[in-house]
Design an enzyme around this catalytic site. Sequence first.
Site, PDB file in Angstrom:
ATOM      1  N   THR A  77      -4.278 -20.249  -4.474  1.00 48.67           N
ATOM      2  CA  THR A  77      -3.857 -20.624  -5.840  1.00 48.67           C
ATOM      3  C   THR A  77      -2.937 -19.563  -6.446  1.00 48.67           C
ATOM      4  OG1 THR A  77      -5.905 -19.714  -6.745  1.00 48.67           O
ATOM      5  CG2 THR A  77      -5.871 -22.087  -6.311  1.00 48.67           C
ATOM      6  N   ARG A 129      -9.792  -3.323  15.940  1.00 47.40           N
ATOM      7  CA  ARG A 129      -9.245  -3.322  14.578  1.00 47.40           C
ATOM      8  C   ARG A 129      -7.913  -2.589  14.556  1.00 47.40           C
ATOM      9  NH1 ARG A 129      -9.938  -5.515   9.307  1.00 47.40           N
ATOM     10  NH2 ARG A 129     -11.915  -6.264  10.060  1.00 47.40           N
ATOM     11  N   ASN A 148      -2.144  -5.700  -5.619  1.00 47.24           N
ATOM     12  CA  ASN A 148      -3.312  -6.563  -5.451  1.00 47.24           C
ATOM     13  C   ASN A 148      -3.702  -7.138  -6.807  1.00 47.24           C
ATOM     14  OD1 ASN A 148      -5.677  -7.682  -4.137  1.00 47.24           O
ATOM     15  ND2 ASN A 148      -6.859  -6.064  -5.122  1.00 47.24           N
ATOM     16  N   HIS A 151      -7.054  -8.421  -8.821  1.00 46.41           N
ATOM     17  CA  HIS A 151      -8.518  -8.362  -8.769  1.00 46.41           C
ATOM     18  C   HIS A 151      -9.079  -9.087  -9.992  1.00 46.41           C
ATOM     19  CE1 HIS A 151     -12.427  -6.867  -7.564  1.00 46.41           C
ATOM     20  NE2 HIS A 151     -12.655  -6.605  -8.842  1.00 46.41           N
ATOM     21  N   ASP A 160      -3.927   1.732  -2.961  1.00 45.70           N
ATOM     22  CA  ASP A 160      -3.943   3.062  -2.352  1.00 45.70           C
ATOM     23  C   ASP A 160      -5.033   3.073  -1.281  1.00 45.70           C
ATOM     24  OD1 ASP A 160      -6.334   3.259  -3.732  1.00 45.70           O
ATOM     25  OD2 ASP A 160      -5.641   4.783  -5.144  1.00 45.70           O
ATOM     26  N   GLY A 187      -8.111   3.841  -1.449  1.00 47.39           N
ATOM     27  CA  GLY A 187      -9.437   3.411  -1.908  1.00 47.39           C
ATOM     28  C   GLY A 187      -9.528   1.899  -2.046  1.00 47.39           C
ATOM     29  N   ASP A 197      -9.710  -0.917  -4.679  1.00 45.19           N
ATOM     30  CA  ASP A 197      -9.457  -1.226  -6.100  1.00 45.19           C
ATOM     31  C   ASP A 197      -9.316   0.044  -6.950  1.00 45.19           C
ATOM     32  OD1 ASP A 197      -9.641  -3.985  -5.552  1.00 45.19           O
ATOM     33  OD2 ASP A 197     -11.799  -3.974  -5.838  1.00 45.19           O
TER      34      ASP A 197
END
Length: 196
Positions: free
Chosen positions: A13, A66, A108, A110, A147, A149, A151
């Site tokens: 979405t 990974r 990002n 959130h 970065d 971390g 969030d």
Amino acid sequence: MLRVTVLVSGGGTNLQAIIDSVNNGTIKNTKLVGVISNNAGAYALERAKKAGIPSFCISPKDYESREIFNDALLAKVKELETDLVVLAGFLVRIPEKMVHEFSHRIINIHPSLIPSFCGVGYYGLKVHEAALAKGVKVSGATVHYVDEGMDTGEIIFQKAVEVKEDDTPETLQRRIMEEAEWKLLPAAINKIALNS
């Protein structure tokens, strides 16, 4: 022209909000060059196809380790000559190598007001369940740079959304998407495109 690659895991979405905003001129000076999902069944890939955007599935399940997956993801992003990577509901941790190579060029969205309800384990409905369990009166969404971390990167935009008495995690999720996420993410891309 800002070349944007969008990373998705689900319905897409937020991707649709970006596509619509590029098409209607809300996001200027931007070309969507690719959509990558870790999930072959993600409806977001259909949205990309309908919009004529090259789409790819790169899943950790398809690689021996990974590290090999991380290299494949980074290689595809580079192959698309990406200027900005947009995480629009991408549920895979971004490889540190990619964070460094695309420093200040990955954003990002959130679904909370960071620093509340963020970090490891806070994604999708879990964010809204936690907000309702805590009894907060306001939640919202945050667009931030990525970065090393989870969030923890520099915040670009935030928008508050009222929490209603009768909210369920699903109704709160929908309202935050409609009132905050689908506006903030295109606005952040446009801001970066105009400054690039």
